[in-house]
Design a protein around this motif. Structure first.
Motif, mmCIF file in Angstrom:
data_model
loop_
_atom_site.group_PDB
_atom_site.id
_atom_site.type_symbol
_atom_site.label_atom_id
_atom_site.label_comp_id
_atom_site.label_asym_id
_atom_site.label_seq_id
_atom_site.Cartn_x
_atom_site.Cartn_y
_atom_site.Cartn_z
ATOM 1 N N ARG A 62 0.800 -1.227 -0.049
ATOM 2 C CA ARG A 62 0.008 0.119 -0.034
ATOM 3 C C ARG A 62 0.965 1.096 0.270
ATOM 4 O O ARG A 62 1.701 1.135 0.809
ATOM 5 C CB ARG A 62 -0.940 0.006 1.364
ATOM 6 N N SER A 63 0.692 2.197 -1.115
ATOM 7 C CA SER A 63 1.508 3.381 -1.132
ATOM 8 C C SER A 63 1.383 4.203 0.158
ATOM 9 O O SER A 63 2.630 4.893 0.582
ATOM 10 C CB SER A 63 1.247 4.012 -2.311
ATOM 11 N N ARG A 64 0.407 4.078 0.737
ATOM 12 C CA ARG A 64 0.289 5.047 1.944
ATOM 13 C C ARG A 64 -0.152 4.211 3.081
ATOM 14 O O ARG A 64 -1.176 3.363 2.791
ATOM 15 C CB ARG A 64 -0.495 6.143 1.590
ATOM 16 N N ASN A 65 0.026 4.471 4.516
ATOM 17 C CA ASN A 65 -0.505 3.919 5.510
ATOM 18 C C ASN A 65 -1.862 4.096 5.712
ATOM 19 O O ASN A 65 -2.356 5.206 5.526
ATOM 20 C CB ASN A 65 0.375 4.506 6.834
ATOM 21 N N GLY A 66 -2.546 2.895 5.721
ATOM 22 C CA GLY A 66 -4.024 2.934 5.849
ATOM 23 C C GLY A 66 -4.537 2.486 7.156
ATOM 24 O O GLY A 66 -5.786 2.419 7.413
ATOM 25 N N GLY A 67 -3.894 1.536 7.779
ATOM 26 C CA GLY A 67 -4.061 0.849 9.049
ATOM 27 C C GLY A 67 -4.228 -0.427 8.971
ATOM 28 O O GLY A 67 -4.454 -1.145 7.823
ATOM 29 N N LYS A 68 -4.304 -1.162 10.094
ATOM 30 C CA LYS A 68 -4.112 -2.866 10.052
ATOM 31 C C LYS A 68 -5.301 -3.296 9.342
ATOM 32 O O LYS A 68 -5.295 -4.223 8.592
ATOM 33 C CB LYS A 68 -4.010 -3.164 11.312
ATOM 34 N N GLY A 69 -6.516 -2.772 9.828
ATOM 35 C CA GLY A 69 -7.819 -3.306 9.064
ATOM 36 C C GLY A 69 -7.651 -3.246 7.538
ATOM 37 O O GLY A 69 -8.128 -3.994 6.828
ATOM 38 N N ALA A 70 -7.331 -1.922 6.943
ATOM 39 C CA ALA A 70 -7.205 -1.879 5.400
ATOM 40 C C ALA A 70 -6.236 -2.659 4.846
ATOM 41 O O ALA A 70 -6.555 -3.516 3.879
ATOM 42 C CB ALA A 70 -6.702 -0.336 5.215
ATOM 43 N N ALA A 71 -4.974 -3.181 5.788
ATOM 44 C CA ALA A 71 -4.136 -3.984 5.164
ATOM 45 C C ALA A 71 -4.531 -5.515 4.990
ATOM 46 O O ALA A 71 -4.317 -6.320 4.094
ATOM 47 C CB ALA A 71 -2.892 -3.948 5.901
ATOM 48 N N VAL A 72 -5.475 -5.840 6.201
ATOM 49 C CA VAL A 72 -5.814 -7.218 6.202
ATOM 50 C C VAL A 72 -7.102 -7.422 5.265
ATOM 51 O O VAL A 72 -7.081 -8.297 4.520
ATOM 52 C CB VAL A 72 -6.506 -7.562 7.661
ATOM 53 N N LYS A 73 -7.900 -6.217 4.863
ATOM 54 C CA LYS A 73 -8.847 -6.421 3.954
ATOM 55 C C LYS A 73 -8.302 -6.719 2.606
ATOM 56 O O LYS A 73 -8.750 -7.405 1.823
ATOM 57 C CB LYS A 73 -9.913 -5.036 3.930
ATOM 58 N N ASP A 74 -7.190 -5.927 2.161
ATOM 59 C CA ASP A 74 -6.741 -6.048 1.003
ATOM 60 C C ASP A 74 -6.018 -7.474 0.973
ATOM 61 O O ASP A 74 -6.220 -8.173 -0.374
ATOM 62 C CB ASP A 74 -5.297 -5.016 0.815
ATOM 63 N N ILE A 166 -14.784 -11.767 3.620
ATOM 64 C CA ILE A 166 -14.871 -10.576 2.480
ATOM 65 C C ILE A 166 -16.452 -10.143 2.331
ATOM 66 O O ILE A 166 -16.649 -9.029 1.657
ATOM 67 C CB ILE A 166 -13.992 -10.868 1.140
ATOM 68 N N GLY A 167 -17.289 -11.077 2.746
ATOM 69 C CA GLY A 167 -18.557 -10.900 2.488
ATOM 70 C C GLY A 167 -19.172 -9.815 3.417
ATOM 71 O O GLY A 167 -20.502 -9.319 3.531
ATOM 72 N N VAL A 168 -18.387 -9.348 4.545
ATOM 73 C CA VAL A 168 -18.624 -8.412 5.785
ATOM 74 C C VAL A 168 -18.463 -7.117 5.496
ATOM 75 O O VAL A 168 -17.231 -6.961 5.218
ATOM 76 C CB VAL A 168 -18.177 -8.841 6.885
ATOM 77 N N GLU A 169 -19.601 -6.289 5.475
ATOM 78 C CA GLU A 169 -18.835 -4.746 4.866
ATOM 79 C C GLU A 169 -18.768 -4.161 6.275
ATOM 80 O O GLU A 169 -19.544 -4.383 7.503
ATOM 81 C CB GLU A 169 -19.866 -4.646 3.844
ATOM 82 N N GLY A 170 -18.509 -2.951 6.314
ATOM 83 C CA GLY A 170 -18.610 -1.699 7.265
ATOM 84 C C GLY A 170 -17.587 -1.772 8.347
ATOM 85 O O GLY A 170 -17.843 -1.238 9.409
ATOM 86 N N CYS A 171 -16.512 -2.697 8.036
ATOM 87 C CA CYS A 171 -15.494 -2.817 9.283
ATOM 88 C C CYS A 171 -14.450 -1.591 9.016
ATOM 89 O O CYS A 171 -14.037 -1.228 8.064
ATOM 90 C CB CYS A 171 -14.991 -4.127 9.319
ATOM 91 N N GLY A 172 -14.126 -1.494 10.081
ATOM 92 C CA GLY A 172 -13.042 0.010 10.234
ATOM 93 C C GLY A 172 -11.798 -0.376 9.577
ATOM 94 O O GLY A 172 -11.352 -1.823 9.492
ATOM 95 N N ASP A 173 -11.019 0.693 9.458
ATOM 96 C CA ASP A 173 -9.604 0.306 8.613
ATOM 97 C C ASP A 173 -8.438 0.236 9.772
ATOM 98 O O ASP A 173 -7.227 -0.006 9.383
ATOM 99 C CB ASP A 173 -9.467 1.563 7.622
ATOM 100 N N ARG A 174 -8.441 0.608 10.840
ATOM 101 C CA ARG A 174 -7.485 0.676 11.774
ATOM 102 C C ARG A 174 -7.575 -0.642 12.811
ATOM 103 O O ARG A 174 -8.002 -1.732 12.522
ATOM 104 C CB ARG A 174 -7.225 1.970 12.376
ATOM 105 N N MET A 175 -7.153 -0.270 14.082
ATOM 106 C CA MET A 175 -7.367 -1.157 15.159
ATOM 107 C C MET A 175 -8.777 -1.838 15.663
ATOM 108 O O MET A 175 -8.889 -2.412 16.359
ATOM 109 C CB MET A 175 -6.499 -0.861 16.483
#
Ligand SMILES: Nc1nc2c(ncn2[C@@H]2O[C@H](COP(=O)(O)OP(=O)(O)OP(=O)(O)O)[C@@H](O)[C@H]2O)c(=O)[nH]1
Ligand SMILES: [Mg+2]
Length: 245
Positions: A62-74, A166-175
């Motif tokens: 990820r070119s910019r830090n987005g948080g643990k949640g964003a990283a796990v979702k990717d 991945i079917g679950v939506e609405g989760c935050g991007d960080r801790m």
């Protein structure tokens, strides 16, 4: 027991001293490992690039830090594209007992539909404030799921059934992510298996590092719990279950 197509998933943000060891520990049990570099600065980035060059991991950057949640979702989406059915997610800071990976995988083979959660057994190295905060979070997830389904909503050592996650939506991007995905998967009918596992905080001299930002991450976690409590109330009022039967 069901055969899984499982990969390791390691989100990392500035863990230059521990990431290689963690990847090697995972590879002792799982040949395919995805590392998501969440915009690490040069030392962490270079170490992750070396893992890719040495053929030890598939790397997403990820070119910019987005948080643990964003990283796990990717990482979960990438794993799905590659055809993996399950992801063993482990943090990159070396706190988790990789020797327990076979126990988590056995639990997943026995219940392939379940979210497998590490249940930390802390030694004396864990900061007491963090341990107390976890008890508050657990009390709140007890309310959100109607009883104790989740032993520790924050543990970064788990096995996700990929499609259900991945079917679950609405989760935050960080801790906030670790808590939200667990509760929301349960709301979607996913069973949970908790597996006790030792957690040891490494000292700074050993390369241990925490990027948990006390104010920002605790505010995000509080907001996530507020949303989840409201969501639980809405489910109760509309007759929808808080957990699978
Ligand atoms: N904190 C943080 N971690 C990230 C981020 N992106 C990816 N990660 C990874 O998420 C995992 C958990 O991060 P930690 O800083 O150990 O958070 P934690 O385990 O909740 O906090 P501690 O209990 O202090 O270790 C590590 O593998 C990090 O490298 C980010 O933006 N912030
Ligand atoms: Mg940690």
């Amino acid at each position: 027991m069901t055969e899984l197509r499982v990969c390791g998933l390691v989100p990392t943000f500035d863990n230059p001293r521990t990431i290689r060891e963690v990847v090697n520990q995972v590879r002792a049990h799982i040949p395919d490992v995805i590392v998501v570099d969440d915009g690490s600065a040069d030392p962490g980035r270079i170490e992750v690039e070396a893992l890719a060059r040495d053929g030890l991991a598939r790397v997403l950057r990820r070119s910019r830090n987005g948080g643990k949640g964003a990283a796990v979702k990717d990482g979960l989406r990438f794993a799905a594209e590659l055809g993996f059915t399950h992801c063993l997610q482990i943090d990159a800071d070396g706190q988790h007992e990789a020797g327990d990976i076979p126990r988590l995988l056995d639990a997943s083979r026995t219940r392939p539909d379940a979210l497998i959660l590490g249940q930390p057994v802390f030694d004396g190295s864990a900061p007491s404030l963090r341990r107390k905060a976890r008890l508050i979070s657990r009390f709140l997830t007890d309310l959100q799921t109607g009883k104790r389904v989740i032993q520790d909503p924050l543990c970064g050592f788990r096995v996700y059934p990929v499609q259900a996650a991945i079917g679950v939506e609405g989760c935050g991007d960080r801790m906030d992510f670790d808590i939200e995905i667990a509760v929301r998967m349960i709301w979607h009918g996913c069973p949970v298996v908790n597996v006790p596992t030792l957690v040891r905080y490494m000292t700074a001299a050993e390369g241990g590092v925490s990027h948990f930002r006390m104010v920002r991450d605790n505010l995000l976690i509080s907001w996530a719990h507020t949303k989840l409590c409201a969501g639980a109330l809405a489910r109760l009022m509309t007759g929808r279950p808080l957990r699978p039967a």
